[in-house]
Design a protein around this motif. Structure first.
Motif, PDB file in Angstrom:
ATOM      1  N   PRO C   2      14.646  11.351  14.198  1.00  0.00           N
ATOM      2  CA  PRO C   2      15.251  12.563  14.732  1.00  0.00           C
ATOM      3  C   PRO C   2      14.172  13.454  15.347  1.00  0.00           C
ATOM      4  N   GLN C   3      14.592  14.271  16.279  1.00  0.00           N
ATOM      5  CA  GLN C   3      13.668  15.214  16.908  1.00  0.00           C
ATOM      6  C   GLN C   3      13.262  16.281  15.898  1.00  0.00           C
ATOM      7  N   ASP C   4      12.130  16.913  16.147  1.00  0.00           N
ATOM      8  CA  ASP C   4      11.733  18.024  15.283  1.00  0.00           C
ATOM      9  C   ASP C   4      12.609  19.247  15.556  1.00  0.00           C
ATOM     10  N   PHE C   5      12.815  19.525  16.855  1.00  0.00           N
ATOM     11  CA  PHE C   5      13.518  20.758  17.205  1.00  0.00           C
ATOM     12  C   PHE C   5      14.612  20.525  18.244  1.00  0.00           C
ATOM     13  N   LEU C   6      15.681  21.266  18.047  1.00  0.00           N
ATOM     14  CA  LEU C   6      16.747  21.342  19.024  1.00  0.00           C
ATOM     15  C   LEU C   6      16.724  22.794  19.513  1.00  0.00           C
ATOM     16  N   ILE C   7      16.622  23.001  20.812  1.00  0.00           N
ATOM     17  CA  ILE C   7      16.654  24.371  21.324  1.00  0.00           C
ATOM     18  C   ILE C   7      17.917  24.525  22.158  1.00  0.00           C
ATOM     19  N   ILE C   8      18.700  25.528  21.840  1.00  0.00           N
ATOM     20  CA  ILE C   8      19.948  25.751  22.575  1.00  0.00           C
ATOM     21  C   ILE C   8      19.693  26.852  23.592  1.00  0.00           C
ATOM     22  N   ASP C  32      21.044  22.829  27.672  1.00  0.00           N
ATOM     23  CA  ASP C  32      21.243  24.003  28.524  1.00  0.00           C
ATOM     24  C   ASP C  32      22.684  24.041  29.044  1.00  0.00           C
ATOM     25  N   GLY C  33      23.099  25.224  29.476  1.00  0.00           N
ATOM     26  CA  GLY C  33      24.456  25.401  29.985  1.00  0.00           C
ATOM     27  C   GLY C  33      24.586  24.938  31.428  1.00  0.00           C
ATOM     28  N   HIS C  34      25.720  25.256  32.023  1.00  0.00           N
ATOM     29  CA  HIS C  34      25.975  24.866  33.406  1.00  0.00           C
ATOM     30  C   HIS C  34      25.172  25.731  34.368  1.00  0.00           C
ATOM     31  N   ASP C  35      25.109  25.243  35.610  1.00  0.00           N
ATOM     32  CA  ASP C  35      24.344  25.946  36.638  1.00  0.00           C
ATOM     33  C   ASP C  35      24.837  27.381  36.815  1.00  0.00           C
ATOM     34  N   ASP C  36      26.150  27.583  36.660  1.00  0.00           N
ATOM     35  CA  ASP C  36      26.678  28.928  36.911  1.00  0.00           C
ATOM     36  C   ASP C  36      26.907  29.707  35.608  1.00  0.00           C
ATOM     37  N   ARG C 205      15.298  20.918  12.897  1.00  0.00           N
ATOM     38  CA  ARG C 205      15.481  22.362  12.950  1.00  0.00           C
ATOM     39  C   ARG C 205      16.138  22.753  14.279  1.00  0.00           C
ATOM     40  N   VAL C 206      16.738  23.921  14.304  1.00  0.00           N
ATOM     41  CA  VAL C 206      17.425  24.345  15.524  1.00  0.00           C
ATOM     42  C   VAL C 206      17.047  25.779  15.866  1.00  0.00           C
ATOM     43  N   ILE C 207      16.821  26.018  17.151  1.00  0.00           N
ATOM     44  CA  ILE C 207      16.473  27.363  17.621  1.00  0.00           C
ATOM     45  C   ILE C 207      17.518  27.791  18.649  1.00  0.00           C
ATOM     46  N   LEU C 208      18.160  28.902  18.403  1.00  0.00           N
ATOM     47  CA  LEU C 208      19.091  29.444  19.395  1.00  0.00           C
ATOM     48  C   LEU C 208      18.308  30.336  20.359  1.00  0.00           C
ATOM     49  N   ALA C 209      18.379  29.993  21.624  1.00  0.00           N
ATOM     50  CA  ALA C 209      17.780  30.830  22.664  1.00  0.00           C
ATOM     51  C   ALA C 209      18.817  30.907  23.772  1.00  0.00           C
ATOM     52  N   ALA C 210      20.032  31.167  23.371  1.00  0.00           N
ATOM     53  CA  ALA C 210      21.177  31.024  24.266  1.00  0.00           C
ATOM     54  C   ALA C 210      21.574  32.336  24.927  1.00  0.00           C
ATOM     55  N   GLY C 211      20.645  33.283  24.971  1.00  0.00           N
ATOM     56  CA  GLY C 211      20.973  34.554  25.611  1.00  0.00           C
ATOM     57  C   GLY C 211      22.183  35.167  24.932  1.00  0.00           C
ATOM     58  N   LEU C 212      23.188  35.516  25.750  1.00  0.00           N
ATOM     59  CA  LEU C 212      24.399  36.135  25.202  1.00  0.00           C
ATOM     60  C   LEU C 212      25.228  35.136  24.394  1.00  0.00           C
ATOM     61  N   GLY C 213      24.910  33.836  24.540  1.00  0.00           N
ATOM     62  CA  GLY C 213      25.614  32.811  23.777  1.00  0.00           C
ATOM     63  C   GLY C 213      25.384  32.944  22.274  1.00  0.00           C
ATOM     64  N   ALA C 214      24.370  33.704  21.886  1.00  0.00           N
ATOM     65  CA  ALA C 214      24.073  33.887  20.459  1.00  0.00           C
ATOM     66  C   ALA C 214      25.250  34.511  19.716  1.00  0.00           C
ATOM     67  N   GLY C 324      15.720  26.593   8.506  1.00  0.00           N
ATOM     68  CA  GLY C 324      15.456  25.723   9.655  1.00  0.00           C
ATOM     69  C   GLY C 324      16.248  26.126  10.884  1.00  0.00           C
ATOM     70  N   ALA C 325      17.100  27.158  10.759  1.00  0.00           N
ATOM     71  CA  ALA C 325      17.827  27.661  11.931  1.00  0.00           C
ATOM     72  C   ALA C 325      17.253  29.024  12.313  1.00  0.00           C
ATOM     73  N   TYR C 326      17.040  29.212  13.609  1.00  0.00           N
ATOM     74  CA  TYR C 326      16.449  30.453  14.090  1.00  0.00           C
ATOM     75  C   TYR C 326      17.253  30.973  15.269  1.00  0.00           C
ATOM     76  N   ASN C 327      17.201  32.277  15.456  1.00  0.00           N
ATOM     77  CA  ASN C 327      17.795  32.844  16.662  1.00  0.00           C
ATOM     78  C   ASN C 327      16.793  33.778  17.338  1.00  0.00           C
ATOM     79  N   LEU C 328      16.642  33.602  18.649  1.00  0.00           N
ATOM     80  CA  LEU C 328      15.732  34.443  19.428  1.00  0.00           C
ATOM     81  C   LEU C 328      16.542  35.108  20.531  1.00  0.00           C
ATOM     82  N   SER C 329      16.671  36.411  20.471  1.00  0.00           N
ATOM     83  CA  SER C 329      17.395  37.134  21.519  1.00  0.00           C
ATOM     84  C   SER C 329      16.528  38.302  21.962  1.00  0.00           C
ATOM     85  N   CYS C 330      16.326  38.427  23.257  1.00  0.00           N
ATOM     86  CA  CYS C 330      15.561  39.594  23.691  1.00  0.00           C
ATOM     87  C   CYS C 330      15.807  39.896  25.150  1.00  0.00           C
ATOM     88  N   HIS C 331      15.608  41.150  25.483  1.00  0.00           N
ATOM     89  CA  HIS C 331      15.445  41.557  26.867  1.00  0.00           C
ATOM     90  C   HIS C 331      13.948  41.359  27.140  1.00  0.00           C
TER      91      HIS C 331
END
Ligand SMILES: Cc1cc2nc3c(=O)[nH]c(=O)nc-3n(C[C@H](O)[C@H](O)[C@H](O)COP(=O)(O)OP(=O)(O)OC[C@H]3O[C@@H](n4cnc5c(N)ncnc54)[C@H](O)[C@@H]3O)c2cc1C
Ligand code: FES
Lengths: 95, 466, 371
Positions: C2-8, C32-36, C205-214, C324-331
């Motif tokens: 398995p991978q070490d990290f999944l980044i959303i 990653d999400g769709h182009d739009d 482990r999983v890292i949420l970097a999904a912007g407003l998707g958080a 092992g789950a993280y969330n990163l949200s920032c301007h």
């Protein structure tokens, strides 16, 4: 590059100034058409990325006809009809 | 909330070509006063440009051009708030209608429109090949505009290249004007007869096109104009302007000296307004173009928005006129006028015409594999000078959609707003991802839909706060 | 394996952390999400900005300063790896004021902020009036009162930053999946599995970097994901020869020559559209700042949604209920990119996010709510 057909319907003429020189052109032309008729496509405009450009579409799409009209830079020459006394300057980079 | 600086219209029409003129005239004849915005200084659109004071007669221009007079006179007679020289640079659906930003006399005004008919027409397809950015290379439509606007013809015989009826029409007009093209390089598929046999009904409906085309071709041949079929590749060369055209046929490159090359690879709906309004589009495999959705019967694309003419799918001038007429009837019907008897023959004629079009589309297809076969230095985006190779590299680095590709390369960021590269970018992505044109997607179109300066924007009448 | 990290999320936050982790030898998959989809990373102004950041939280001001100091080396490293020029300039910047009252308020705020902690006293800034500013901003209009200058500020091309991060990640073996919108994440004893219409992906482990998707992805994992959209609208003009003018948040000339005009904060829900009223106002302000821009043609405009936390400061959280789950949200993901790619990636990798950056966790909002 372009010439006007002899059997064209007589058109009212206006005087425009291209780089300071007066020219008489048919009033039905756009500014870009007038330049193509007077001096051709060569040297019409220098492009920011290098190289030269000239009008491609003549209908407002390509923006390769940008020209200075009455002191206003970057106007779409193909969409502006000529008018008496109009001053045109082609946009060339200083050599 | 309304505001003194905002204008109001019950019906606004964008475009004064055949579709817009027909819609406006019919509405005016029913007592409405539609407002009509058009970029050009006089009505007529692309086909009937300058017809208010024609520069040349039927002998050079052909019959189809002069035929527009009837419609033009009807338009000029009617009570219409016609505003030439107006650019609609902003359009947004808001509440019950649409807000437009209209630039005229270097000032922008906002309009609140209840019903909007878009009749803004088509554009020539952007079709990259090496050297298409050179002075001396123009689109065939540009050549025709110069002819209509000022009876201007090339002073040396030009080379014409591409595919589509306009290519031959221009060749014929140049011939009639005394300047026969030096060479016609035809890139259409070669199996014309097989195409006709496969579409007997279309061929029958399109017989007048075929006869007209055949007549032109015969005239051109008799006059000694050389036509080379089966063109597989094209290259323009010269510095600082065009000096030679190279073309590939049966795998072999050949050259011809030329100072003017006029190309035509078909027309496609000009997408800015409809896309800017967020209307959905679909790739039309027969037209080989993105075409907006609309309701077949009413031509409405959304409540209060009708799409007519070539901007909604290429159908030609007569079809555009009928569609404008139909949109007007759809509005009148909603106001309670009896229109059914008037509608029926229009609908039938339109159906026949579109069937005939299918034949033209098949006869003049653009070669789908063209773009991928171009050398990597070929510019795809003219405005920002982005080459095919740069786009390939960005796709290899993970750009998987038009938005990302634009962000990574500047492709489509220039003043033409991606109109000339949009289709190419979708084609490249579809090829790279192994997907369909629809799935590959298209740029997101945002204002300005037409160019406006910050000064014009700043001076404009302040729009009302929402 | 398995991978070490999944980044959303493949925006500038997700890709900077992916790059940082891959650089440390970790195996990373990015979904990653769709182009739009909503992408602040493609809609931002490209400022690497220090002054005024962290008014509500001095630790955030320190982070901004720290990241901006790390930027020159970060940019150089990315360029060396990928050949992509980020158009980064550590040139200093000016935040403009349009009247005396605004100028007064600004200075009062800055004085308090830059005395708040010992390390913040290192921040240099000064107020310059219009005449003094004309040296750095030639052609400045009469309607401008003055502005605060700080040498720590700078600018880059955020799109090329993003592209360089993609390119660098690719060479480091990061497994990037575009158009793979994650609908839910499951925790198990061995790690995490993210589900999407394109299939499921697992990692330790999983890292949420999904912007407003958080907002939707974070809570099920015991993370707050408290973010809301704040719309910005941006205009770009045609290109001009370089003017050498310093960047301002209101208006800056980009390396390719166009002027980028922005700096509006709007509550418009998830509407990324532009409005006639706002772009009219932006046009007016641009002409007030540099009157000569009246002749500049507008070529592009867009709306984009800022990823905003309740107090405007970054949210870096490690889940307690799902280790092992993280969330990163920032301007300000551009400014903070250098920090994200190094210290933040390191803190996550060594599982010390909560210890080192605990004050950026979601707990601070709970305290405010009850206190
Ligand atoms: C107008 C404006 C101006 C700005 N100016 C600046 C500036 O000058 N300087 C600065 O430092 N910062 C600036 N910013 C902020 C900066 O752009 C953001 O901080 C940064 O882009 C946030 O990155 P992100 O990765 O969190 O979010 P985004 O860039 O929005 O990326 C989120 C990604 O997650 C993906 N995603 C979302 N949900 C899912 C899902 N369920 N499954 C899979 N993928 C998903 C999306 O597709 C997207 O790619 C500005 C922002 C705006 C809007
Ligand atoms: S010639 Fe194409 S826009 Fe004017």
């Amino acid at each position: 590059m372009f010439k006007r057909l002899d059997n064209a319907a007589p058109a009212a003429m206006v005087t425009i100034w291209l780089e300071g020189q007066p020219h008489s052109v048919p009033a039905t032309l756009s500014a870009a058409a007038a330049v193509l008729w007077l001096v051709g496509a060569t040297g019409y405009r220098d492009h920011a990325a290098g190289g030269h450009r000239a009008p491609l579409c003549m209908m407002g799409v390509c923006h390769d006809c940008l020209i200075t009209i009455d002191g206003q830079p970057n106007r779409q020459g193909c969409l502006v009809p000529v008018a008496e006394g109009m001053r045109l300057e082609r946009q060339r980079r200083p050599a | 909330m309304s505001d003194a600086s905002t204008h109001h219209a019950d019906v606004a029409i964008i475009g004064a070509g055949p579709a817009g003129m027909a819609a406006a005239s019919r509405l005016a004849e029913a007592g409405q006063v539609p407002v009509v915005f058009d970029l050009a200084p006089s009505p007529g659109g692309q086909i009937y440009r300058q017809l208010t004071a024609p520069q040349l007669g039927e002998d050079v221009m052909g019959r189809d051009y002069l035929r527009g007079r009837r419609l033009l006179e009807r338009f000029e007679r009617a009570r219409i708030d016609y505003r030439p020289g107006s650019r609609v640079w902003w359009a947004k659906r808001e509440g019950q209608g649409t807000t437009l930003g209209v630039l005229a006399d270097r000032r922008s005004e906002s309009w609140q429109v209840r019903r909007l008919i878009i009749a803004s027409g088509a554009m020539e397809r952007g079709w990259p090949f090496p050297g298409w950015q050179l002075p001396g290379v123009m689109q065939a439509g540009a050549g025709q505009i110069l002819l209509k606007q000022g009876a201007l013809i090339p002073d040396v015989p030009p080379v014409l290249a591409g595919t589509g009826p306009l290519l031959y029409l221009l060749a014929w007009q140049y011939l009639r004007a005394g300047c026969p093209p030096r060479l016609i390089l035809d890139a259409a598929p070669r199996s014309r007869y097989a195409t006709m046999l496969r579409r007997p009904l279309s061929t029958w409906h399109g017989r007048h096109y075929l006869l007209k085309g055949l007549g032109m071709l015969t005239t051109l041949r008799r006059a000694g104009v050389k036509v080379v079929h089966g063109i597989e590749g094209l290259r323009a060369e010269g510095n600082p302007h065009l000096q030679a055209v190279h073309y590939r046929r049966a795998g072999r490159w050949q050259s011809v000296d030329a100072s003017m090359l006029l190309t035509h690879f078909g027309v496609v709906p000009e997408p800015q307004l409809s896309r800017g309004l967020g209307l959905p589009f679909d790739w039309h495999p027969s037209q080989q173009a993105f075409v907006p959705h609309r309701e077949e019967a009413s031509l409405a694309a959304a409540p209060g928005i009708w799409l007519t003419g070539d901007g909604a799918g290429i159908g030609g001038a007569l079809n555009a006129e009928r569609e404008g007429h139909l949109a007007a009837l759809s509005i009148l019907a909603a106001k309670g006028e009896p229109v059914e008897n008037e509608r029926t023959p229009l609908v039938q004629a339109r159906r026949r015409e579109l069937s005939a079009r299918a034949l033209l589309e098949a006869l003049f297809r653009v070669p789908d594999g063209w773009l991928a076969a171009q050398p990597e230095t070929t510019l795809v985006c003219r405005c920002e000078a982005v080459s095919l190779g740069e786009l390939d590299a960005a796709m290899a680095q993970g750009a998987a959609g038009p938005g990302q590709l634009k962000a990574f390369t500047r492709c489509g960021m220039g003043p033409c707003q991606g109109r000339l590269c949009g289709e190419s970018v979708t084609r490249l992505l579809a090829g790279h991802l192994g997907t369909t044109m629809n799935a590959a997607g298209y740029y997101q179109v945002r204002p300005p839909l037409h160019s406006i300066t910050l000064g014009e924007l700043a001076d404009s009448a302040a729009p009302p706060a929402p | 394996m398995p991978q070490d990290f999944l980044i959303i999320g493949g925006g500038v936050v997700g890709m900077a952390v992916a790059y940082g982790l891959a650089r440390r030898g970790r195996s990373v998959t990015v979904l990653d999400g769709h182009d739009d989809s909503l992408r602040a990373s493609r809609g931002n102004a490209g400022l690497v900005w220090v002054q005024g950041k962290g008014l509500a939280m001095p630790r955030y001001a320190e982070l901004s300063l720290h990241s901006s100091m790390a930027w020159p080396e970060f940019a150089e490293e990315l360029t060396k790896r990928t050949g992509i020029d980020l158009e980064y300039e550590h040139c200093g910047g000016v935040d403009l004021c349009f009247d005396a009252k605004e100028a007064q308020a600004r200075q009062t705020e800055y004085r308090a902020l830059y005395a708040a902690t010992p390390s913040l006293t290192a921040v240099r800034w000064e107020y310059l009036d219009r005449e003094a500013l004309r040296e750095q901003l030639p052609g400045l209009g009469e309607r401008v009162h003055g502005g605060t200058f700080s040498p720590h500020d700078g600018q880059c091309n955020p799109l090329y930053l993003l592209r360089a991060l993609y390119a660098a990640c690719l060479t480091l073996g990061v497994d990037y999946h575009p158009a793979t919108p994650v609908t839910g994440i499951e925790a198990s004893t061995t790690g995490f599995t993210a589900h999407s219409p394109q299939g499921s992906f697992s990692a330790e482990r999983v890292i949420l970097a999904a912007g407003l998707g958080a907002r939707t992805l974070a809570p099920p994992l015991g993370l707050s994901g408290q973010v809301h959209p704040v719309r910005g609208q941006v205009l770009v003009t045609e290109r001009f020869p370089p003017s050498g003018r310093l960047p301002t948040p209101q208006l800056r000339q980009t390396a390719s020559g166009g002027y980028l005009i922005g700096d509006v904060l709007e509550d418009a829900g998830y509407d990324t559209g532009v409005t006639l009223e706002t772009i009219h106002r932006l046009g007016q302000r641009a002409v007030q700042i540099y009157p000569e821009l009246a002749q500049a043609r507008l070529v592009r405009s867009w709306g984009a949604l800022r990823v905003m936390t309740p107090d405007g400061s970054p949210l870096y959280e490690a889940s307690r209920s799902c280790p092992g789950a993280y969330n990163l949200s920032c301007h300000s993901g551009i400014t903070l990119a250098a920090f994200h790619a190094r210290e933040l990636a390191e803190a996550i990798d060594t599982d010390r996010l909560a210890t080192i950056h605990g004050d950026f966790s979601g707990a601070r909002f709970d305290v405010q709510a009850t206190g």
